[in-house]
Design an enzyme around this catalytic site. Structure first.
Site, PDB file in Angstrom:
ATOM      1  N   ARG A  40      63.180  23.531  74.450  1.00  0.00           N
ATOM      2  CA  ARG A  40      64.581  23.246  74.109  1.00  0.00           C
ATOM      3  C   ARG A  40      64.811  21.750  74.269  1.00  0.00           C
ATOM      4  NH1 ARG A  40      64.792  27.114  71.674  1.00  0.00           N
ATOM      5  NH2 ARG A  40      66.138  28.948  71.799  1.00  0.00           N
ATOM      6  N   GLU A  73      71.556  19.614  67.666  1.00  0.00           N
ATOM      7  CA  GLU A  73      70.948  20.109  66.424  1.00  0.00           C
ATOM      8  C   GLU A  73      72.048  20.478  65.437  1.00  0.00           C
ATOM      9  OE1 GLU A  73      68.157  23.246  67.320  1.00  0.00           O
ATOM     10  OE2 GLU A  73      67.095  22.018  68.767  1.00  0.00           O
ATOM     11  N   HIS A 104      63.777  22.740  64.129  1.00  0.00           N
ATOM     12  CA  HIS A 104      63.794  23.953  64.962  1.00  0.00           C
ATOM     13  C   HIS A 104      63.278  25.175  64.178  1.00  0.00           C
ATOM     14  CE1 HIS A 104      65.861  26.005  68.625  1.00  0.00           C
ATOM     15  NE2 HIS A 104      64.734  26.623  68.282  1.00  0.00           N
TER      16      HIS A 104
HETATM   17  P1  NDP Z   1      58.598  33.000  78.793  1.00  0.00           P
HETATM   18  O1  NDP Z   1      59.698  33.529  79.666  1.00  0.00           O
HETATM   19  O2  NDP Z   1      57.529  33.914  78.331  1.00  0.00           O
HETATM   20  O3  NDP Z   1      57.878  31.768  79.538  1.00  0.00           O
HETATM   21  C1  NDP Z   1      58.577  30.736  80.186  1.00  0.00           C
HETATM   22  C2  NDP Z   1      57.573  29.925  81.005  1.00  0.00           C
HETATM   23  O4  NDP Z   1      58.241  28.815  81.572  1.00  0.00           O
HETATM   24  C3  NDP Z   1      56.940  30.697  82.137  1.00  0.00           C
HETATM   25  O5  NDP Z   1      55.591  30.336  82.249  1.00  0.00           O
HETATM   26  C4  NDP Z   1      57.703  30.202  83.355  1.00  0.00           C
HETATM   27  O6  NDP Z   1      56.870  30.383  84.479  1.00  0.00           O
HETATM   28  C5  NDP Z   1      57.932  28.750  82.962  1.00  0.00           C
HETATM   29  N1  NDP Z   1      59.033  28.125  83.680  1.00  0.00           N
HETATM   30  C6  NDP Z   1      60.290  28.583  83.861  1.00  0.00           C
HETATM   31  N2  NDP Z   1      61.020  27.696  84.571  1.00  0.00           N
HETATM   32  C7  NDP Z   1      60.188  26.651  84.840  1.00  0.00           C
HETATM   33  C8  NDP Z   1      60.342  25.423  85.531  1.00  0.00           C
HETATM   34  N3  NDP Z   1      61.500  25.100  86.141  1.00  0.00           N
HETATM   35  N4  NDP Z   1      59.291  24.587  85.593  1.00  0.00           N
HETATM   36  C9  NDP Z   1      58.105  24.902  85.014  1.00  0.00           C
HETATM   37  N5  NDP Z   1      57.887  26.059  84.351  1.00  0.00           N
HETATM   38  C10 NDP Z   1      58.929  26.920  84.265  1.00  0.00           C
HETATM   39  O7  NDP Z   1      59.323  32.322  77.567  1.00  0.00           O
HETATM   40  P2  NDP Z   1      58.693  31.955  76.135  1.00  0.00           P
HETATM   41  O8  NDP Z   1      57.376  31.321  76.350  1.00  0.00           O
HETATM   42  O9  NDP Z   1      58.795  33.105  75.214  1.00  0.00           O
HETATM   43  O10 NDP Z   1      59.755  30.874  75.622  1.00  0.00           O
HETATM   44  C11 NDP Z   1      60.017  29.710  76.376  1.00  0.00           C
HETATM   45  C12 NDP Z   1      61.197  28.975  75.777  1.00  0.00           C
HETATM   46  O11 NDP Z   1      60.795  28.369  74.569  1.00  0.00           O
HETATM   47  C13 NDP Z   1      62.384  29.868  75.388  1.00  0.00           C
HETATM   48  O12 NDP Z   1      63.241  30.081  76.483  1.00  0.00           O
HETATM   49  C14 NDP Z   1      63.054  29.079  74.279  1.00  0.00           C
HETATM   50  O13 NDP Z   1      64.028  28.225  74.819  1.00  0.00           O
HETATM   51  C15 NDP Z   1      61.913  28.268  73.689  1.00  0.00           C
HETATM   52  N6  NDP Z   1      61.506  28.760  72.363  1.00  0.00           N
HETATM   53  C16 NDP Z   1      61.552  27.900  71.301  1.00  0.00           C
HETATM   54  C17 NDP Z   1      61.192  28.324  70.045  1.00  0.00           C
HETATM   55  C18 NDP Z   1      61.265  27.405  68.875  1.00  0.00           C
HETATM   56  O14 NDP Z   1      61.566  27.854  67.776  1.00  0.00           O
HETATM   57  N7  NDP Z   1      60.974  26.129  69.030  1.00  0.00           N
HETATM   58  C19 NDP Z   1      60.735  29.715  69.782  1.00  0.00           C
HETATM   59  C20 NDP Z   1      60.679  30.524  70.971  1.00  0.00           C
HETATM   60  C21 NDP Z   1      61.043  30.049  72.225  1.00  0.00           C
HETATM   61  P3  NDP Z   1      57.462  30.501  85.965  1.00  0.00           P
HETATM   62  O15 NDP Z   1      58.496  31.566  85.924  1.00  0.00           O
HETATM   63  O16 NDP Z   1      56.260  30.806  86.832  1.00  0.00           O
HETATM   64  O17 NDP Z   1      58.012  29.152  86.233  1.00  0.00           O
END
Ligand code: NDP
Length: 309
Positions: free
Chosen positions: A227, A256, A275
């Site tokens: 994001r 955006e 995006h």
């Molecule tokens: P997931 O919930 O599968 O993964 C999120 C990851 O981020 C986990 O590994 C989590 O691990 C980590 N995380 C969360 N908070 C933190 C932090 N403070 N510091 C470091 N790591 C962190 O989500 P997705 O992979 O499916 O999607 C991630 C994000 O990507 C979505 O929320 C969305 O905003 C964005 N996205 C963008 C898209 C696009 O079109 N560009 C498409 C799809 C998603 P842990 O909990 O161990 O920290």
């Protein structure tokens, strides 16, 4: 919950036509229709599938967002109204993984420059030391969830060494070392590519800032598919202008669409995509499978998959 009807909000049309989703949900054992704000009154026996948030959805029995990122949804309001919210995490790894692999190869093989030159009918070969190959380079993937997994698989397939960052420091296949956010600066310091795939939360907002860019190598690239708010965009522009880093591929932005006035549009070695890194013609099928699964679970009284609230 006695789920009788599922309405699809027009806002999903950013990703696919609502009617195509209705076709995909043809076998769902409840009525499905496109939401018409002027006639439909939502009630607890109805579910909503949507891209955007509207206050009226709080009157429904369940809201499913067709995105993984639900940072625009007011979680507290959903809690107060006891309206479950589910998201579409899990369906984007392949598309985003390929998009990131595309950015990586574009920078190394200078493909983005050739495309720019072609528009001007400009036959310009890169300098002898401009193009390179990615085998043996290091990527730091920040966020090792479903996006991170798809990215790690593609980048290791291209021969890159991968380190990662997430709050839970457990090992991850294909990732040589998993750092926690406290060690972000160390994690990015050796990487040629820093790939951001975290959700936007209070903890991740602005987590990649001037200090992070200063810790990166001056020949390193930042890639943001998470994001926009995860990056301090003004600090990014400064880092690019001051050659603290070599370039950036950005699919997401603080605002955006990216405003016309943004210097990012015109910078060398910056790739701007609108995006759409997760776009694929199969997006709708993947959402339909998730929605179908949760309709069955609601009818069977089971826990929802991908429940956020
Ligand atoms: P997931 O919930 O599968 O993964 C999120 C990851 O981020 C986990 O590994 C989590 O691990 C980590 N995380 C969360 N908070 C933190 C932090 N403070 N510091 C470091 N790591 C962190 O989500 P997705 O992979 O499916 O999607 C991630 C994000 O990507 C979505 O929320 C969305 O905003 C964005 N996205 C963008 C898209 C696009 O079109 N560009 C498409 C799809 C998603 P842990 O909990 O161990 O920290």
């Amino acid at each position: 919950m006695d789920l009788q009807r599922l309405v699809v909000d027009e806002s999903v049309s950013t990703l696919f036509p609502p009617g195509v989703l209705l076709d995909e949900l043809n076998d769902t054992p409840i009525e499905t229709t496109v939401f018409d704000e002027s006639v439909d009154r939502l009630s607890p026996d109805q579910g909503v599938v949507t891209f955007d948030y509207h206050e009226a959805f709080l009157d429904s029995g369940w809201v499913h967002c067709v995105l993984a990122g639900v940072d625009q949804f007011p979680f507290e309001r959903f809690q107060d109204e006891s309206t479950p919210l589910t998201n579409s995490t899990g369906i984007h790894g392949d598309a985003i993984g390929e998009t990131v692999a595309g950015y990586v190869l574009a920078f190394a093989r200078r493909l983005h420059q050739h495309i720019g030159n072609q528009q001007r009918r400009d036959w310009s070969q890169p300098d002898w030391d401009e193009a390179w190959t990615v085998d043996g380079e290091t990527a730091c993937v920040v966020g090792l969830g479903s996006l991170g997994r798809g990215i790690v698989d593609r980048l290791t397939g291209l021969g890159l060494d991968v380190v990662g960052v997430r709050r839970t420091p457990t090992p991850e296949p294909g990732v040589e070392e998993v750092y926690t956010p406290d060690d972000l600066l160390e994690a990015v310091s050796e990487a040629r590519f820093v790939v951001l795939a975290v959700p936007l939360t209070d903890r991740t907002r602005g987590m990649v800032d001037g200090e992070t860019f200063a810790a990166m190598d001056d020949d390193a690239y930042v890639i943001n598919v998470g994001r926009g708010g995860v990056v301090d965009q003004a600090a990014l522009v400064t880092a690019l202008e001051d050659d603290l880093i070599a370039g950036a591929a950005l699919d997401v932005f603080e605002t955006e669409p990216l405003p016309d006035a943004s210097p990012l549009w015109g910078m060398d070695d910056v790739i701007v995509s609108p995006h759409c890194g997760a776009f694929t013609r199969d997006y709708c099928n993947h959402v339909a499978a998730l929605v179908d699964e949760n309709v069955s679970r609601i009818r069977d009284g089971d826990d929802l998959v991908n429940r956020v609230v």
